[in-house]
Design a protein around this motif. Structure first.
Motif, PDB file in Angstrom:
ATOM      1  N   ASP A  11      12.281  -4.493   9.088  1.00  0.00           N
ATOM      2  CA  ASP A  11      13.214  -3.781  10.034  1.00  0.00           C
ATOM      3  C   ASP A  11      12.597  -3.504  11.636  1.00  0.00           C
ATOM      4  OD1 ASP A  11      14.566  -1.707  11.601  1.00  0.00           O
ATOM      5  OD2 ASP A  11      15.500  -1.127   9.461  1.00  0.00           O
ATOM      6  N   PRO A  12      13.211  -3.975  12.378  1.00  0.00           N
ATOM      7  CA  PRO A  12      12.537  -3.849  13.934  1.00  0.00           C
ATOM      8  C   PRO A  12      12.262  -2.373  14.297  1.00  0.00           C
ATOM      9  CG  PRO A  12      14.569  -4.694  14.157  1.00  0.00           C
ATOM     10  CD  PRO A  12      14.488  -4.633  12.668  1.00  0.00           C
ATOM     11  N   LEU A  13      12.996  -1.367  13.466  1.00  0.00           N
ATOM     12  CA  LEU A  13      12.649  -0.146  13.804  1.00  0.00           C
ATOM     13  C   LEU A  13      11.446   0.732  13.208  1.00  0.00           C
ATOM     14  CD1 LEU A  13      16.198   0.964  14.462  1.00  0.00           C
ATOM     15  CD2 LEU A  13      14.798   0.397  16.199  1.00  0.00           C
ATOM     16  N   LEU A  14      11.049  -0.375  12.261  1.00  0.00           N
ATOM     17  CA  LEU A  14       9.913   0.489  11.217  1.00  0.00           C
ATOM     18  C   LEU A  14       8.774   0.987  12.140  1.00  0.00           C
ATOM     19  CD1 LEU A  14       9.564  -0.031   8.285  1.00  0.00           C
ATOM     20  CD2 LEU A  14       8.040  -2.058   8.627  1.00  0.00           C
ATOM     21  N   SER A  15       8.051   2.138  11.559  1.00  0.00           N
ATOM     22  CA  SER A  15       7.536   2.937  12.162  1.00  0.00           C
ATOM     23  C   SER A  15       5.846   3.008  11.634  1.00  0.00           C
ATOM     24  CB  SER A  15       7.651   4.116  12.457  1.00  0.00           C
ATOM     25  OG  SER A  15       7.637   4.979  11.273  1.00  0.00           O
ATOM     26  N   PRO A  16       4.939   3.375  12.234  1.00  0.00           N
ATOM     27  CA  PRO A  16       3.432   3.483  11.224  1.00  0.00           C
ATOM     28  C   PRO A  16       3.949   4.425  10.070  1.00  0.00           C
ATOM     29  CG  PRO A  16       3.018   3.334  13.623  1.00  0.00           C
ATOM     30  CD  PRO A  16       4.547   3.564  13.507  1.00  0.00           C
ATOM     31  N   ALA A  17       4.515   5.553  10.302  1.00  0.00           N
ATOM     32  CA  ALA A  17       4.852   6.358   9.393  1.00  0.00           C
ATOM     33  C   ALA A  17       5.666   5.731   8.173  1.00  0.00           C
ATOM     34  CB  ALA A  17       5.523   7.396   9.886  1.00  0.00           C
ATOM     35  N   ASP A  18       6.422   4.767   8.278  1.00  0.00           N
ATOM     36  CA  ASP A  18       7.220   4.099   7.417  1.00  0.00           C
ATOM     37  C   ASP A  18       6.031   3.213   6.526  1.00  0.00           C
ATOM     38  OD1 ASP A  18       9.847   5.098   8.005  1.00  0.00           O
ATOM     39  OD2 ASP A  18       9.935   3.492   9.749  1.00  0.00           O
ATOM     40  N   ILE A  19       5.289   2.500   7.162  1.00  0.00           N
ATOM     41  CA  ILE A  19       4.064   1.796   6.582  1.00  0.00           C
ATOM     42  C   ILE A  19       3.298   2.596   5.703  1.00  0.00           C
ATOM     43  CG2 ILE A  19       2.094   0.302   7.013  1.00  0.00           C
ATOM     44  CD1 ILE A  19       4.801  -1.148   7.511  1.00  0.00           C
ATOM     45  N   ASP A  20       2.924   3.751   6.209  1.00  0.00           N
ATOM     46  CA  ASP A  20       2.131   4.839   5.270  1.00  0.00           C
ATOM     47  C   ASP A  20       2.846   5.063   4.161  1.00  0.00           C
ATOM     48  OD1 ASP A  20       0.111   4.580   7.116  1.00  0.00           O
ATOM     49  OD2 ASP A  20       0.530   6.711   8.161  1.00  0.00           O
ATOM     50  N   ALA A  21       4.120   5.357   4.450  1.00  0.00           N
ATOM     51  CA  ALA A  21       5.026   5.881   3.043  1.00  0.00           C
ATOM     52  C   ALA A  21       5.107   4.714   2.077  1.00  0.00           C
ATOM     53  CB  ALA A  21       6.527   6.312   3.572  1.00  0.00           C
ATOM     54  N   ILE A  22       5.277   3.421   2.576  1.00  0.00           N
ATOM     55  CA  ILE A  22       5.354   2.247   1.685  1.00  0.00           C
ATOM     56  C   ILE A  22       3.956   2.274   0.836  1.00  0.00           C
ATOM     57  CG2 ILE A  22       5.181  -0.291   1.740  1.00  0.00           C
ATOM     58  CD1 ILE A  22       7.203  -0.424   4.179  1.00  0.00           C
ATOM     59  N   LEU A  23       2.670   2.433   1.558  1.00  0.00           N
ATOM     60  CA  LEU A  23       1.685   2.153   0.846  1.00  0.00           C
ATOM     61  C   LEU A  23       1.458   3.289   0.038  1.00  0.00           C
ATOM     62  CD1 LEU A  23      -0.516   1.157   3.987  1.00  0.00           C
ATOM     63  CD2 LEU A  23       0.111  -0.457   2.208  1.00  0.00           C
ATOM     64  N   VAL A  24       1.797   4.659   0.260  1.00  0.00           N
ATOM     65  CA  VAL A  24       1.355   5.759  -0.689  1.00  0.00           C
ATOM     66  C   VAL A  24       2.440   5.303  -1.921  1.00  0.00           C
ATOM     67  CG1 VAL A  24       2.093   8.045  -1.178  1.00  0.00           C
ATOM     68  CG2 VAL A  24       1.280   7.470   1.006  1.00  0.00           C
ATOM     69  N   THR A  25       3.684   4.889  -1.988  1.00  0.00           N
ATOM     70  CA  THR A  25       4.347   4.842  -2.899  1.00  0.00           C
ATOM     71  C   THR A  25       4.051   3.621  -3.778  1.00  0.00           C
ATOM     72  OG1 THR A  25       6.173   5.763  -1.735  1.00  0.00           O
ATOM     73  CG2 THR A  25       6.792   4.367  -3.544  1.00  0.00           C
ATOM     74  N   ALA A  26       3.418   2.680  -2.990  1.00  0.00           N
ATOM     75  CA  ALA A  26       3.069   1.232  -3.869  1.00  0.00           C
ATOM     76  C   ALA A  26       1.982   1.552  -4.625  1.00  0.00           C
ATOM     77  CB  ALA A  26       2.865   0.332  -2.730  1.00  0.00           C
ATOM     78  N   ARG A  27       0.898   2.238  -3.960  1.00  0.00           N
ATOM     79  CA  ARG A  27      -0.402   2.538  -4.575  1.00  0.00           C
ATOM     80  C   ARG A  27      -0.078   3.344  -5.954  1.00  0.00           C
ATOM     81  NH1 ARG A  27      -3.503   2.880   1.019  1.00  0.00           N
ATOM     82  NH2 ARG A  27      -3.823   0.803   1.268  1.00  0.00           N
ATOM     83  N   ARG A  28       0.708   4.466  -5.781  1.00  0.00           N
ATOM     84  CA  ARG A  28       0.942   5.285  -6.921  1.00  0.00           C
ATOM     85  C   ARG A  28       1.786   4.738  -7.969  1.00  0.00           C
ATOM     86  NH1 ARG A  28       4.921   8.676  -4.751  1.00  0.00           N
ATOM     87  NH2 ARG A  28       6.479   7.233  -5.786  1.00  0.00           N
ATOM     88  N   ASN A  29       2.916   3.740  -7.751  1.00  0.00           N
ATOM     89  CA  ASN A  29       3.573   3.012  -8.676  1.00  0.00           C
ATOM     90  C   ASN A  29       2.616   1.869  -9.381  1.00  0.00           C
ATOM     91  OD1 ASN A  29       5.562   4.979  -8.236  1.00  0.00           O
ATOM     92  ND2 ASN A  29       6.647   3.366  -6.947  1.00  0.00           N
ATOM     93  N   ASN A  30       1.905   1.111  -8.409  1.00  0.00           N
ATOM     94  CA  ASN A  30       1.197   0.153  -8.984  1.00  0.00           C
ATOM     95  C   ASN A  30       0.090   0.447 -10.103  1.00  0.00           C
ATOM     96  OD1 ASN A  30       2.778  -1.611  -7.361  1.00  0.00           O
ATOM     97  ND2 ASN A  30       1.200  -1.997  -5.951  1.00  0.00           N
ATOM     98  N   ALA A  31      -0.267   1.772  -9.629  1.00  0.00           N
ATOM     99  CA  ALA A  31      -1.280   2.449 -10.617  1.00  0.00           C
ATOM    100  C   ALA A  31      -0.677   2.641 -11.929  1.00  0.00           C
ATOM    101  CB  ALA A  31      -2.142   3.693 -10.067  1.00  0.00           C
ATOM    102  N   ARG A  32       0.305   3.318 -12.016  1.00  0.00           N
ATOM    103  CA  ARG A  32       1.219   3.571 -12.981  1.00  0.00           C
ATOM    104  C   ARG A  32       1.534   2.607 -13.906  1.00  0.00           C
ATOM    105  NH1 ARG A  32       6.616   5.151 -11.228  1.00  0.00           N
ATOM    106  NH2 ARG A  32       6.799   3.136 -11.028  1.00  0.00           N
ATOM    107  N   ASP A  33       1.900   1.391 -13.290  1.00  0.00           N
ATOM    108  CA  ASP A  33       2.503   0.272 -13.783  1.00  0.00           C
ATOM    109  C   ASP A  33       1.399  -0.797 -14.149  1.00  0.00           C
ATOM    110  OD1 ASP A  33       5.072   1.600 -13.758  1.00  0.00           O
ATOM    111  OD2 ASP A  33       5.676   0.392 -11.998  1.00  0.00           O
ATOM    112  N   ALA A  34       0.177  -0.789 -13.760  1.00  0.00           N
ATOM    113  CA  ALA A  34      -0.791  -1.679 -14.038  1.00  0.00           C
ATOM    114  C   ALA A  34      -0.820  -2.966 -13.143  1.00  0.00           C
ATOM    115  CB  ALA A  34      -1.101  -1.941 -15.576  1.00  0.00           C
ATOM    116  N   LEU A  35      -0.092  -2.811 -11.955  1.00  0.00           N
ATOM    117  CA  LEU A  35      -0.064  -3.751 -10.997  1.00  0.00           C
ATOM    118  C   LEU A  35      -1.192  -3.785  -9.900  1.00  0.00           C
ATOM    119  CD1 LEU A  35       3.721  -3.458 -10.304  1.00  0.00           C
ATOM    120  CD2 LEU A  35       2.682  -5.195 -11.840  1.00  0.00           C
ATOM    121  N   THR A  36      -1.568  -4.905  -9.273  1.00  0.00           N
ATOM    122  CA  THR A  36      -2.431  -4.930  -8.303  1.00  0.00           C
ATOM    123  C   THR A  36      -1.882  -5.856  -7.262  1.00  0.00           C
ATOM    124  OG1 THR A  36      -3.495  -6.639  -9.654  1.00  0.00           O
ATOM    125  CG2 THR A  36      -4.592  -4.593  -9.742  1.00  0.00           C
TER     126      THR A  36
END
Length: 141
Positions: A11-36
């Motif tokens: 999305d062209p309106l993506l902000s650094p805060a959006d990227i941070d939120a994506i990473l926080v969620t991805a890392r949490r969910n991936n740890a839970r689901d045994a994804l890397t």
């Protein structure tokens, strides 16, 4: 196990805060689901590699497809694996992936792999060999 790489248009309106939120969620969910995996964002496009149990990878990809922070998601590689390429990373993040903007945009536009992009994928996969301490993120627990 399954390994999938996709590209999409951010999305062209993506902000650094959006990227941070994506990473926080991805890392949490991936740890839970045994994804890397790893995520690259060049300011216009995403490229992500996910690996782990096939059912969990596919469930994660289904959720990612619904995320409105990007569009035009195209899988560029899907294969069965015996060994993880990003075993130490719940989600390595590489901002910029310098020098690859043209290849990213071309792939996102037409979904085809060419020899130059195959070389870029090799460089992308080599990121997995980096030390987790170099990426500012704890390894998968």
């Amino acid at each position: 196990m399954l390994s999938v790489i996709y590209v999409s248009v951010a999305d062209p309106l993506l902000s650094p805060a959006d990227i941070d939120a994506i990473l926080v969620t991805a890392r949490r969910n991936n740890a839970r689901d045994a994804l890397t995996g790893a995520l690259i964002y060049n300011g216009h496009n995403f490229m992500q590699l996910l690996e782990g149990p096939a059912d969990r990878v596919d469930a994660c990809l289904a959720a990612i497809r619904e995320d409105r922070r990007h569009s035009g998601m195209i899988e560029i590689r899907r294969r069965a694996i015996e060994r993880r390429e990003f075993a130490d990373w719940t989600m390595l993040y590489e901002p910029g992936f310098q020098g690859q903007e043209v290849e990213f945009a071309r792939l996102a536009a037409n979904g085809r792999l060419d020899p130059e992009f195959e070389r870029m994928l090799g460089n992308f996969v080599a990121l997995g060999r980096r030390s987790p301490s170099a990426g500012g993120q704890a390894p998968l627990q």
